[in-house]
Design a protein around this motif. Structure first.
Motif, PDB file in Angstrom:
ATOM      1  N   LEU A  50     131.180  45.650 -12.667  1.00 18.73           N
ATOM      2  CA  LEU A  50     131.805  44.368 -12.320  1.00 18.73           C
ATOM      3  C   LEU A  50     132.002  44.226 -10.816  1.00 18.73           C
ATOM      4  CD1 LEU A  50     134.453  44.157 -15.172  1.00 18.73           C
ATOM      5  CD2 LEU A  50     132.365  42.795 -14.970  1.00 18.73           C
ATOM      6  N   ASP A  51     132.371  45.316 -10.146  1.00 14.77           N
ATOM      7  CA  ASP A  51     132.524  45.274  -8.693  1.00 14.77           C
ATOM      8  C   ASP A  51     131.207  44.920  -8.014  1.00 14.77           C
ATOM      9  OD1 ASP A  51     135.188  45.920  -8.870  1.00 14.77           O
ATOM     10  OD2 ASP A  51     134.949  48.001  -8.255  1.00 14.77           O
ATOM     11  N   TYR A  52     130.120  45.486  -8.536  1.00 12.64           N
ATOM     12  CA  TYR A  52     128.799  45.170  -7.976  1.00 12.64           C
ATOM     13  C   TYR A  52     128.517  43.680  -8.115  1.00 12.64           C
ATOM     14  CZ  TYR A  52     123.760  44.775  -7.539  1.00 12.64           C
ATOM     15  OH  TYR A  52     122.504  44.362  -7.167  1.00 12.64           O
ATOM     16  N   ILE A  53     128.809  43.133  -9.303  1.00  9.73           N
ATOM     17  CA  ILE A  53     128.590  41.697  -9.523  1.00  9.73           C
ATOM     18  C   ILE A  53     129.464  40.874  -8.589  1.00  9.73           C
ATOM     19  CG2 ILE A  53     128.962  39.839 -11.196  1.00  9.73           C
ATOM     20  CD1 ILE A  53     128.051  41.816 -13.374  1.00  9.73           C
ATOM     21  N   ARG A  54     130.751  41.239  -8.491  1.00 13.07           N
ATOM     22  CA  ARG A  54     131.663  40.503  -7.626  1.00 13.07           C
ATOM     23  C   ARG A  54     131.194  40.509  -6.171  1.00 13.07           C
ATOM     24  NH1 ARG A  54     136.674  43.748  -6.988  1.00 13.07           N
ATOM     25  NH2 ARG A  54     135.256  44.732  -5.498  1.00 13.07           N
ATOM     26  N   ASP A  55     130.741  41.658  -5.704  1.00 15.07           N
ATOM     27  CA  ASP A  55     130.410  41.817  -4.291  1.00 15.07           C
ATOM     28  C   ASP A  55     129.023  41.306  -3.921  1.00 15.07           C
ATOM     29  OD1 ASP A  55     132.871  43.014  -4.042  1.00 15.07           O
ATOM     30  OD2 ASP A  55     132.092  45.063  -4.081  1.00 15.07           O
ATOM     31  N   HIS A  56     128.104  41.222  -4.903  1.00 16.96           N
ATOM     32  CA  HIS A  56     126.720  40.907  -4.558  1.00 16.96           C
ATOM     33  C   HIS A  56     126.136  39.687  -5.266  1.00 16.96           C
ATOM     34  CE1 HIS A  56     126.238  44.702  -2.367  1.00 16.96           C
ATOM     35  NE2 HIS A  56     126.938  45.258  -3.346  1.00 16.96           N
ATOM     36  N   LEU A  57     126.679  39.298  -6.414  1.00 21.91           N
ATOM     37  CA  LEU A  57     126.035  38.260  -7.211  1.00 21.91           C
ATOM     38  C   LEU A  57     126.926  37.057  -7.527  1.00 21.91           C
ATOM     39  CD1 LEU A  57     124.311  40.600  -9.858  1.00 21.91           C
ATOM     40  CD2 LEU A  57     123.321  39.719  -7.734  1.00 21.91           C
ATOM     41  N   ALA A  58     128.233  37.274  -7.607  1.00 13.38           N
ATOM     42  CA  ALA A  58     129.128  36.235  -8.141  1.00 13.38           C
ATOM     43  C   ALA A  58     129.157  34.979  -7.282  1.00 13.38           C
ATOM     44  CB  ALA A  58     130.537  36.798  -8.305  1.00 13.38           C
ATOM     45  N   ALA A  59     129.261  35.136  -5.977  1.00 12.34           N
ATOM     46  CA  ALA A  59     129.391  33.968  -5.094  1.00 12.34           C
ATOM     47  C   ALA A  59     128.196  33.036  -5.233  1.00 12.34           C
ATOM     48  CB  ALA A  59     129.557  34.427  -3.644  1.00 12.34           C
ATOM     49  N   LYS A  60     127.008  33.616  -5.259  1.00  6.05           N
ATOM     50  CA  LYS A  60     125.799  32.802  -5.389  1.00  6.05           C
ATOM     51  C   LYS A  60     125.775  32.057  -6.712  1.00  6.05           C
ATOM     52  CE  LYS A  60     120.766  33.076  -4.994  1.00  6.05           C
ATOM     53  NZ  LYS A  60     119.595  33.972  -4.782  1.00  6.05           N
ATOM     54  N   ALA A  61     126.370  32.652  -7.743  1.00  7.82           N
ATOM     55  CA  ALA A  61     126.410  32.011  -9.063  1.00  7.82           C
ATOM     56  C   ALA A  61     127.580  31.046  -9.204  1.00  7.82           C
ATOM     57  CB  ALA A  61     126.493  33.077 -10.149  1.00  7.82           C
ATOM     58  N   GLY A  62     128.415  30.953  -8.169  1.00  7.72           N
ATOM     59  CA  GLY A  62     129.570  30.063  -8.225  1.00  7.72           C
ATOM     60  C   GLY A  62     130.703  30.600  -9.070  1.00  7.72           C
ATOM     61  N   LEU A  63     130.822  31.923  -9.144  1.00  5.13           N
ATOM     62  CA  LEU A  63     131.859  32.557  -9.955  1.00  5.13           C
ATOM     63  C   LEU A  63     132.847  33.306  -9.073  1.00  5.13           C
ATOM     64  CD1 LEU A  63     132.957  33.541 -12.750  1.00  5.13           C
ATOM     65  CD2 LEU A  63     131.397  35.500 -12.523  1.00  5.13           C
ATOM     66  N   LYS A  64     134.122  33.026  -9.251  1.00  3.59           N
ATOM     67  CA  LYS A  64     135.179  33.818  -8.618  1.00  3.59           C
ATOM     68  C   LYS A  64     135.615  34.872  -9.633  1.00  3.59           C
ATOM     69  CE  LYS A  64     136.899  29.957  -5.829  1.00  3.59           C
ATOM     70  NZ  LYS A  64     138.068  29.061  -5.586  1.00  3.59           N
TER      71      LYS A  64
END
Length: 274
Positions: A50-64
């Protein structure tokens, strides 16, 4: 930087107001895409993924995304049920099914993510065949993982189990025990620490990894991945499955980037299930 919440049942009670405040924020607008999705997770590998997603993928997907790391997995379903967290990531479906039945909760799986192979470990023997007569073997004490541990031993001809008992097995269902093994039932999180005191222990993959054990290398017995029902899932309270934020996270968990991250980071100790 990882948002970390390591706690115990006592600590959770102390921090209840803090979590409650977060719950009010997230649950009061659970379908609002501009609010952070709060996911409670076990440290390894769940929070790492989840940390990897938060730090690398979430912003681009529009997810906080807010990751709340909790070492005691027994706290996670209650947190989702009472709204302290929007989702959790730590369990397989057999455990979730048993928990809902036992506790009257309504938590449902959203997406299957990975398998953590259950393994038997020992600091005293190099092979399961080397266990002495009367050896003490520690197993998880929760309903589904205890049966899973005993099934691993039975599948490798260490013991035999009552016909049809499957993963509901307990030590009382052992019908053949040629080495007269003595089973010590412990909380799953305690099993790595018990290795110094027992002859062998059957340990969940995430706790083995967290203790520096490498299942693919260190286990003297290891579950097979093929047709394994114990893949871990993202789960939410029933009714939140279609929350847009939950759906975004589910899509990211099944992305090529996450698959590669799991394979590169865990080197066979954690296996993508998609």
């Amino acid at each position: 930087m990882r948002t970390v919440l390591k706690t115990s049942i006592a600590a959770l009670a102390v921090t209840g107001l803090t979590l409650g405040a977060a719950a009010c924020s997230s649950s009061s607008s659970s379908n609002s895409a501009d609010k952070p999705l709060v996911v409670i997770a076990s440290p390894t590998p769940h929070a790492q993924i989840l940390d990897y997603i938060r730090d690398h993928l979430a912003a681009k997907a529009g997810l906080k995304l807010t990751v709340r790391e909790v070492s005691d997995y027994t706290l996670q379903n209650p947190a989702v049920q009472d709204g302290s967290a929007d989702a959790n990531f730590f369990q397989h479906v057999p455990y979730l099914t048993d928990f809902n039945k036992t506790h009257g909760t309504a938590i449902v799986p959203v997406e299957t993510v990975h398998l953590e192979p259950l393994g038997t470990y020992s600091k005293k023997v190099k092979s399961i065949a080397d266990l002495a007569d009367g050896a003490q073997v520690a197993v998880p004490n929760d309903a589904t993982n205890e049966g899973r541990a005993l099934k691993l031993l039975a599948d490798n001809n260490v013991i035999t189990l009552k016909d049809g008992v499957g993963t509901a097995a307990t030590p009382h269902d052992v019908t053949g025990n040629p080495k007269h093994l003595k089973f010590k039932e412990l909380d799953a999180a305690q099993l790595p620490r018990a290795l110094d005191d027992v002859d062998a222990a059957v340990i969940n993959g995430n706790y083995a990894e967290g203790a520096g054990l490498k299942p693919a290398k260190d286990a003297i017995l290891l579950e097979k991945a093929a047709d394994n029902p114990y893949a871990n899932v993202l789960a939410v309270k029933k009714g939140k499955e279609n929350d847009p934020r939950v759906q975004k996270l589910a899509q990211l968990l099944h992305s090529d980037e996450v698959k590669k991250y799991i394979e590169d980071t865990f080197q066979g100790s954690v296996i993508p299930a998609f």
